[in-house]
Design an enzyme around this catalytic site. Structure first.
Site, PDB file in Angstrom:
ATOM      1  N   ASN A 114      61.023  63.453 -82.747  1.00 48.31           N
ATOM      2  CA  ASN A 114      61.536  62.211 -82.151  1.00 48.31           C
ATOM      3  C   ASN A 114      61.065  61.038 -82.998  1.00 48.31           C
ATOM      4  OD1 ASN A 114      62.644  60.386 -80.159  1.00 48.31           O
ATOM      5  ND2 ASN A 114      60.545  60.009 -79.457  1.00 48.31           N
ATOM      6  N   HIS A 128      60.008  57.105 -82.394  1.00 47.45           N
ATOM      7  CA  HIS A 128      59.629  56.217 -81.302  1.00 47.45           C
ATOM      8  C   HIS A 128      59.299  54.849 -81.887  1.00 47.45           C
ATOM      9  CE1 HIS A 128      57.935  55.074 -77.426  1.00 47.45           C
ATOM     10  NE2 HIS A 128      56.910  54.561 -78.085  1.00 47.45           N
ATOM     11  N   SER A 141      57.239  55.481 -85.285  1.00 45.83           N
ATOM     12  CA  SER A 141      56.538  56.738 -85.544  1.00 45.83           C
ATOM     13  C   SER A 141      57.499  57.903 -85.351  1.00 45.83           C
ATOM     14  CB  SER A 141      55.374  56.930 -84.563  1.00 45.83           C
ATOM     15  OG  SER A 141      54.504  55.816 -84.565  1.00 45.83           O
ATOM     16  N   ASP A 190      55.732  61.158 -75.809  1.00 46.53           N
ATOM     17  CA  ASP A 190      55.376  60.361 -76.999  1.00 46.53           C
ATOM     18  C   ASP A 190      53.960  60.670 -77.484  1.00 46.53           C
ATOM     19  OD1 ASP A 190      57.872  59.076 -76.833  1.00 46.53           O
ATOM     20  OD2 ASP A 190      57.083  57.548 -75.488  1.00 46.53           O
TER      21      ASP A 190
END
Ligand code: NHR
Length: 186
Positions: free
Chosen positions: A93, A95, A122, A131
């Protein structure tokens, strides 16, 4: 998503096999089709609070395409531990904060509100902790006087478009050494 798709060419170790959205009206589906990538959508709304049933429908689409790696890009539905475990070590992912700072939502507004000198993005592995997975790369930019969440987001976005493809290229080749980018002009 477009930056990732376009990066997977030439000597890149990966190729895009599916763009999958939880929003049947997502503009990214149109853009992916224009790039010749297969698309699918699973609307989360009919599933209500049943996240596991929504994820089973996602998984059915993923089974058809059989990807090796999943890249979340603007995907805004929290994934349950069951789904995350099935994709452990294979799901990334991006973020919009310098994790571990500002997990969750409204990250740029929170960085400005806190008086931070820097913000950024990030790329991390997705784990059950929201996260909170291992960080695979970060890009930082200065926060400037008068910044709003929107002006800051606009400064970070071009770095997101560089960082995520750079991390994916290495990740797909088995290299998890973090990539660090910095500077407003870098
Ligand atoms: N799922 C797990 N298990 N772990 C992560 O690290 C995840 C994840 C799902 C999405 C992306 C993340 C981001 O980069 C992401 C990381 C949405 C929410 C959220 O609260 C939180 C984090 C992220 C994305 N979603 C609400 C929900 O109820 C809906 C919010 C909305 O629709 O605006 O799912 O930001």
């Amino acid at each position: 998503m477009v930056a990732l798709v376009q990066s997977m060419a030439g000597d890149h170790p990966a190729r895009p096999v599916l763009v999958l959205s939880n929003d049947p009206a997502a503009g990214g589906l149109v853009r992916a089709r224009a790039l010749g990538i297969a698309t699918a959508a699973v609307d989360h709304k009919p599933f209500g609070k049943d996240r596991a049933a929504f994820e089973a429908a996602l998984q059915a689409e993923l089974d058809k395409a059989a990807p090796d790696i999943l890249c979340l890009a603007g995907f805004m539905r929290v994934l349950t531990p069951g789904f995350v475990t099935a994709w452990a070590g294979r799901m990334l992912n991006i973020h919009p904060s310098l994790l571990p700072k500002y997990k969750g939502l409204n990250t740029h507004a929170r960085a400005i509100e806190a008086g931070d000198a820097e913000a950024g993005c990030s790329v991390h592995e997705v784990t059950a902790e929201l996260d909170g997975g291992p960080i695979l790369g970060q890009a930082r930019v200065p926060i400037l006087p008068g910044d709003t969440a929107d002006t800051l987001a606009a400064r970070v976005l071009p770095l997101e478009h560089r960082l995520y493809p750079a991390v994916l290229r290495r990740y797909a080749a088995g290299d998890r050494t973090p990539i660090m980018l910095s500077g407003a002009n870098s």
